[in-house]
Motif scaffolding. Sequence first.
Motif, mmCIF file in Angstrom:
data_model
loop_
_atom_site.group_PDB
_atom_site.id
_atom_site.type_symbol
_atom_site.label_atom_id
_atom_site.label_comp_id
_atom_site.label_asym_id
_atom_site.label_seq_id
_atom_site.Cartn_x
_atom_site.Cartn_y
_atom_site.Cartn_z
ATOM 1 N N UNK A 1 0.852 -1.192 0.000
ATOM 2 C CA UNK A 1 0.000 0.000 0.000
ATOM 3 C C UNK A 1 0.885 1.237 0.000
ATOM 4 N N UNK A 2 0.687 2.092 -0.994
ATOM 5 C CA UNK A 2 1.484 3.316 -1.121
ATOM 6 C C UNK A 2 0.574 4.529 -0.991
ATOM 7 N N UNK A 3 0.760 5.298 0.097
ATOM 8 C CA UNK A 3 -0.023 6.506 0.367
ATOM 9 C C UNK A 3 0.876 7.740 0.434
ATOM 10 N N UNK A 4 2.013 7.680 -0.192
ATOM 11 C CA UNK A 4 2.972 8.780 -0.121
ATOM 12 C C UNK A 4 2.484 9.994 -0.910
ATOM 13 N N UNK A 5 3.047 11.155 -0.561
ATOM 14 C CA UNK A 5 2.745 12.414 -1.273
ATOM 15 C C UNK A 5 1.245 12.735 -1.293
ATOM 16 N N UNK A 6 0.641 12.673 -0.108
ATOM 17 C CA UNK A 6 -0.730 13.094 0.064
ATOM 18 C C UNK A 6 -0.760 14.201 1.129
ATOM 19 N N UNK A 7 -1.937 14.503 1.644
ATOM 20 C CA UNK A 7 -2.083 15.515 2.693
ATOM 21 C C UNK A 7 -2.559 14.895 4.009
ATOM 22 N N UNK A 8 -2.178 13.662 4.226
ATOM 23 C CA UNK A 8 -2.666 12.923 5.396
ATOM 24 C C UNK A 8 -2.086 13.527 6.680
ATOM 25 N N UNK A 9 -2.985 13.933 7.563
ATOM 26 C CA UNK A 9 -2.558 14.457 8.865
ATOM 27 C C UNK A 9 -3.174 13.666 10.008
ATOM 28 N N UNK A 10 -4.293 12.993 9.733
ATOM 29 C CA UNK A 10 -4.963 12.224 10.773
ATOM 30 C C UNK A 10 -5.067 10.758 10.421
ATOM 31 N N UNK A 11 -4.702 9.917 11.388
ATOM 32 C CA UNK A 11 -4.799 8.472 11.216
ATOM 33 C C UNK A 11 -5.633 7.906 12.362
ATOM 34 N N UNK A 12 -6.692 7.205 12.031
ATOM 35 C CA UNK A 12 -7.507 6.565 13.065
ATOM 36 C C UNK A 12 -6.756 5.359 13.617
ATOM 37 N N UNK A 13 -7.011 5.058 14.893
ATOM 38 C CA UNK A 13 -6.346 3.915 15.521
ATOM 39 C C UNK A 13 -6.556 2.632 14.727
ATOM 40 N N UNK A 14 -7.701 2.523 14.056
ATOM 41 C CA UNK A 14 -8.034 1.296 13.328
ATOM 42 C C UNK A 14 -8.045 1.535 11.816
ATOM 43 N N UNK A 15 -7.235 2.486 11.354
ATOM 44 C CA UNK A 15 -7.205 2.788 9.917
ATOM 45 C C UNK A 15 -6.758 1.599 9.084
ATOM 46 N N UNK A 16 -5.828 0.809 9.608
ATOM 47 C CA UNK A 16 -5.271 -0.301 8.831
ATOM 48 C C UNK A 16 -5.839 -1.648 9.266
ATOM 49 N N UNK A 17 -6.949 -1.607 9.929
ATOM 50 C CA UNK A 17 -7.600 -2.840 10.375
ATOM 51 C C UNK A 17 -8.044 -3.661 9.171
ATOM 52 N N UNK A 18 -7.791 -4.936 9.230
ATOM 53 C CA UNK A 18 -8.177 -5.842 8.148
ATOM 54 C C UNK A 18 -7.062 -6.169 7.190
ATOM 55 N N UNK A 19 -5.979 -5.403 7.223
ATOM 56 C CA UNK A 19 -4.854 -5.657 6.307
ATOM 57 C C UNK A 19 -3.931 -6.721 6.905
ATOM 58 N N UNK A 20 -4.437 -7.907 6.999
ATOM 59 C CA UNK A 20 -3.717 -8.967 7.708
ATOM 60 C C UNK A 20 -2.525 -9.506 6.910
ATOM 61 N N UNK A 21 -2.465 -9.218 5.622
ATOM 62 C CA UNK A 21 -1.352 -9.698 4.786
ATOM 63 C C UNK A 21 -0.448 -8.569 4.301
#
Length: 350
Positions: free
Chosen positions: A79-99
């Motif tokens: 997963x590539x999320x680079x070069x965005x305007x992300x400032x907030x990450x929820x505690x469970x933002x990556x939930x489900x990405x088990x692999x």
Amino acid sequence: MTGEMSLMLISLLLVRLVLGCPEECICSARSETVDCRNRGLSEIPSSLPREAQVLYLQGNHIQGLNQSVFADLALLEQLDLSNNNISGLHTRSFEGLINLQVLNLTSNYIQHIDEKLFGSVQHLSKLDLSANSISSLPSSFGNGLKNLTWFAISHNKILNISRSLLDSLSNLQVFHFKDNPWLCNCSIVGLKLWLEYYLFRGGTIDEILCEMPEKLKGKDLLKVPYEIYRMCPPSSSHILLPSSHYVNPDHQTRNEHVLKGEHEDNSDSDCEPKLKPKPLNLRHAVATVVITGVVCGIVCLMMLAAAIYGCAYAAIMAKYHRDLKKVQHLAQATEQGSAEEKEPLDNSLA
């Protein structure tokens, strides 16, 4: 012709509906790779294909990641999320990405990392948090990252990293620290000691240059003498520094000034000799022990050879003296016998 074009468009729409590919993105034939780069997106597209293994979202205007936004992408590995305007990450933002194995969050505006943020990505091996505004990492940050081998926090605002966090990254092979305002006071001793061990077991880093205090600005942390930290409490490093040698109180006071960033009188420093001890290095210490052992072994062998030679020489000389005494006794006995035989002969002639 118009009918054929319409048929093709309908076919493409049907393929997108079947495969679940968002209209803003380009999907591979089997939807294993979803390319949403530089699409001007302000949020994560909906209806991402469940079969996706690689998802490119860099170069957009995404500002935050909601809870469980990737929950349906259990097969996703990169997963590539680079070069965005992300400032907030929820505690469970990556939930489900088990692999998930590779996560790129570089060049965003992330300031805070929750201690449970990566708790569900147990297979993550590469994590890049470079070029953000992160000022600290929680001490329990690495508890769920046992498989992490490559980690980058370059170009952030990090002053220090706790020793417990570093110890939890047991499989780490590459660690990039560059361009952070490292505070090289007593609190940095744990990191300094960990780096020595990490490099000794073959780890790779770029560099850690001190930003504060002023006296150590621009200095490589690995080359800062341990003597400066001798007055620090043991809790600063979790490991006691060598303290058996006597430390001059004047030098201790001078080191305290260095750590606190206080200025010293230049005339004083010009008159007095400055100690320039070499920084303690675990690899050098092991090499010294090995060399000392080899030298001691050679000396012991030489002493053993000398002892064997001395014993052999003494035995030979003792045997020589015994044989010499026997020869002397035999010579004396022969002379006495010759004298007794000569006297009767002389009498008979008279």
